[in-house]
Design a protein around this motif. Structure first.
Motif, PDB file in Angstrom:
ATOM      1  N   PHE A 154       0.875  -1.167   0.000  1.00  0.00           N
ATOM      2  CA  PHE A 154       0.000   0.000   0.000  1.00  0.00           C
ATOM      3  C   PHE A 154       0.909   1.212   0.000  1.00  0.00           C
ATOM      4  O   PHE A 154       1.857   1.278   0.784  1.00  0.00           O
ATOM      5  CB  PHE A 154      -0.890   0.002   1.252  1.00  0.00           C
ATOM      6  CG  PHE A 154      -1.585   1.316   1.510  1.00  0.00           C
ATOM      7  CD1 PHE A 154      -2.669   1.708   0.737  1.00  0.00           C
ATOM      8  CD2 PHE A 154      -1.148   2.156   2.517  1.00  0.00           C
ATOM      9  CE1 PHE A 154      -3.303   2.920   0.967  1.00  0.00           C
ATOM     10  CE2 PHE A 154      -1.779   3.364   2.769  1.00  0.00           C
ATOM     11  CZ  PHE A 154      -2.860   3.748   1.991  1.00  0.00           C
ATOM     12  N   ALA A 155       0.667   2.168  -0.893  1.00  0.00           N
ATOM     13  CA  ALA A 155       1.488   3.372  -0.939  1.00  0.00           C
ATOM     14  C   ALA A 155       0.594   4.566  -1.249  1.00  0.00           C
ATOM     15  O   ALA A 155      -0.363   4.455  -2.020  1.00  0.00           O
ATOM     16  CB  ALA A 155       2.577   3.237  -2.005  1.00  0.00           C
ATOM     17  N   MET A 156       0.925   5.706  -0.622  1.00  0.00           N
ATOM     18  CA  MET A 156       0.111   6.896  -0.814  1.00  0.00           C
ATOM     19  C   MET A 156       0.878   8.132  -0.375  1.00  0.00           C
ATOM     20  O   MET A 156       1.721   8.056   0.513  1.00  0.00           O
ATOM     21  CB  MET A 156      -1.179   6.755   0.010  1.00  0.00           C
ATOM     22  CG  MET A 156      -2.220   7.768  -0.266  1.00  0.00           C
ATOM     23  SD  MET A 156      -3.751   7.274   0.590  1.00  0.00           S
ATOM     24  CE  MET A 156      -4.801   8.615   0.080  1.00  0.00           C
ATOM     25  N   ARG A 157       0.578   9.261  -1.006  1.00  0.00           N
ATOM     26  CA  ARG A 157       1.129  10.555  -0.595  1.00  0.00           C
ATOM     27  C   ARG A 157       0.136  11.228   0.346  1.00  0.00           C
ATOM     28  O   ARG A 157      -1.073  11.087   0.178  1.00  0.00           O
ATOM     29  CB  ARG A 157       1.356  11.457  -1.801  1.00  0.00           C
ATOM     30  CG  ARG A 157       2.442  10.954  -2.702  1.00  0.00           C
ATOM     31  CD  ARG A 157       2.898  12.032  -3.678  1.00  0.00           C
ATOM     32  NE  ARG A 157       3.888  11.505  -4.577  1.00  0.00           N
ATOM     33  CZ  ARG A 157       5.166  11.304  -4.265  1.00  0.00           C
ATOM     34  NH1 ARG A 157       5.595  11.610  -3.076  1.00  0.00           N
ATOM     35  NH2 ARG A 157       6.000  10.805  -5.132  1.00  0.00           N
ATOM     36  N   PHE A 158       0.667  11.953   1.319  1.00  0.00           N
ATOM     37  CA  PHE A 158      -0.156  12.661   2.298  1.00  0.00           C
ATOM     38  C   PHE A 158       0.333  14.091   2.445  1.00  0.00           C
ATOM     39  O   PHE A 158       1.528  14.348   2.313  1.00  0.00           O
ATOM     40  CB  PHE A 158      -0.078  11.969   3.672  1.00  0.00           C
ATOM     41  CG  PHE A 158      -0.657  10.583   3.672  1.00  0.00           C
ATOM     42  CD1 PHE A 158      -1.994  10.362   3.959  1.00  0.00           C
ATOM     43  CD2 PHE A 158       0.147   9.491   3.368  1.00  0.00           C
ATOM     44  CE1 PHE A 158      -2.522   9.081   3.949  1.00  0.00           C
ATOM     45  CE2 PHE A 158      -0.378   8.209   3.361  1.00  0.00           C
ATOM     46  CZ  PHE A 158      -1.718   8.004   3.651  1.00  0.00           C
ATOM     47  N   THR A 159      -0.591  14.995   2.748  1.00  0.00           N
ATOM     48  CA  THR A 159      -0.213  16.384   3.019  1.00  0.00           C
ATOM     49  C   THR A 159       0.693  16.409   4.232  1.00  0.00           C
ATOM     50  O   THR A 159       0.444  15.706   5.200  1.00  0.00           O
ATOM     51  CB  THR A 159      -1.435  17.257   3.385  1.00  0.00           C
ATOM     52  OG1 THR A 159      -2.617  16.561   3.157  1.00  0.00           O
ATOM     53  CG2 THR A 159      -1.423  18.555   2.655  1.00  0.00           C
ATOM     54  N   SER A 160       1.706  17.218   4.171  1.00  0.00           N
ATOM     55  CA  SER A 160       2.653  17.323   5.277  1.00  0.00           C
ATOM     56  C   SER A 160       2.044  18.191   6.384  1.00  0.00           C
ATOM     57  O   SER A 160       2.393  19.351   6.561  1.00  0.00           O
ATOM     58  CB  SER A 160       3.978  17.904   4.782  1.00  0.00           C
ATOM     59  OG  SER A 160       4.954  17.802   5.781  1.00  0.00           O
ATOM     60  N   SER A 161       1.089  17.588   7.103  1.00  0.00           N
ATOM     61  CA  SER A 161       0.371  18.281   8.174  1.00  0.00           C
ATOM     62  C   SER A 161       0.003  17.253   9.237  1.00  0.00           C
ATOM     63  O   SER A 161       0.081  16.053   8.999  1.00  0.00           O
ATOM     64  CB  SER A 161      -0.914  18.908   7.622  1.00  0.00           C
ATOM     65  OG  SER A 161      -1.810  17.891   7.195  1.00  0.00           O
ATOM     66  N   THR A 162      -0.406  17.717  10.409  1.00  0.00           N
ATOM     67  CA  THR A 162      -0.818  16.776  11.451  1.00  0.00           C
ATOM     68  C   THR A 162      -2.020  15.964  10.977  1.00  0.00           C
ATOM     69  O   THR A 162      -2.129  14.792  11.297  1.00  0.00           O
ATOM     70  CB  THR A 162      -1.152  17.504  12.772  1.00  0.00           C
ATOM     71  OG1 THR A 162      -2.104  18.525  12.515  1.00  0.00           O
ATOM     72  CG2 THR A 162       0.092  18.118  13.376  1.00  0.00           C
ATOM     73  N   ARG A 163      -2.893  16.576  10.205  1.00  0.00           N
ATOM     74  CA  ARG A 163      -4.049  15.856   9.650  1.00  0.00           C
ATOM     75  C   ARG A 163      -3.580  14.753   8.699  1.00  0.00           C
ATOM     76  O   ARG A 163      -4.099  13.640   8.725  1.00  0.00           O
ATOM     77  CB  ARG A 163      -4.970  16.837   8.937  1.00  0.00           C
ATOM     78  CG  ARG A 163      -6.146  16.182   8.292  1.00  0.00           C
ATOM     79  CD  ARG A 163      -6.969  17.204   7.552  1.00  0.00           C
ATOM     80  NE  ARG A 163      -8.304  17.169   8.072  1.00  0.00           N
ATOM     81  CZ  ARG A 163      -9.216  18.060   7.833  1.00  0.00           C
ATOM     82  NH1 ARG A 163      -8.933  19.109   7.095  1.00  0.00           N
ATOM     83  NH2 ARG A 163     -10.414  17.926   8.327  1.00  0.00           N
ATOM     84  N   GLY A 164      -2.590  15.034   7.857  1.00  0.00           N
ATOM     85  CA  GLY A 164      -2.039  14.034   6.947  1.00  0.00           C
ATOM     86  C   GLY A 164      -1.396  12.879   7.698  1.00  0.00           C
ATOM     87  O   GLY A 164      -1.564  11.709   7.340  1.00  0.00           O
TER      88      GLY A 164
END
Length: 172
Positions: free
Chosen positions: A23-33
């Motif tokens: 499983f791979a995914m990009r996330f926003t660089s934030s606490t929510r991410g």
């Protein structure tokens, strides 16, 4: 970068283990991410047969939480996301691995078992990772600037391979 561990291959003489699930995914660089990444890892592990309340899921979710929090806190570059990859290998040892990649090259974590001084509020995340993971390391990002911090958890019944990071108690 002499404090960086460039362990990118299996132990000498070991055949590479085939990845059975990924499983791979990009996330926003934030606490929510970071929070979303941890939740998706836990959900994916459950769907792979590692229940939410099981040791593997709880341990890898906590490791993911620490690695993603560090990517946001110390690896953040404005306008850039962090990338997470979760993999399970079927061959020996049966392993779960999480990789968290950010785009900041100059802030590489020290591979240390030393507690931060006094009542410092930060600096303990990687100590937690070192205690929970079978082994972990930091490697340069392959496809651009930055770094990847990865951690592996060998599942019960998996034969331990020799560790290349022998100075961490969790890796002895």
């Amino acid at each position: 970068m002499d404090h960086m561990n460039n362990e990118t291959s299996p132990a000498p003489g070991a055949a590479p283990c085939p990845v059975s699930r990924e499983f791979a995914m990009r996330f926003t660089s934030s606490t929510r991410g970071a929070r979303l990444a941890r939740r998706l890892v836990s959900h994916r592990l459950d769907s792979w047969g590692h229940p939410y309340t099981g040791h593997a899921n709880e341990t890898l979710s906590l490791i993911t939480s620490e690695l993603t929090a560090n990517a946001v806190r110390h690896g953040h570059v404005a306008g850039r996301d962090f990338h997470l990859r979760l993999a399970e290998t079927a061959g020996g040892p049966h392993t779960l691995r999480v990789d968290v990649t950010d785009t900041r090259s100059e802030r590489v974590p020290l591979l240390s078992t030393e507690e931060p001084p006094g009542d410092e509020e930060s600096g303990r995340g990687l100590l937690i990772v070192a205690q929970l993971a079978t082994r972990w390391a930091v490697t340069p990002r392959v496809d651009g600037p930055g770094k990847t911090v990865w951690a592996e958890l060998w599942l019960p019944g998996a034969a331990p391979a020799p560790s290349l990071i022998s100075h961490f108690p969790a890796n002895a």
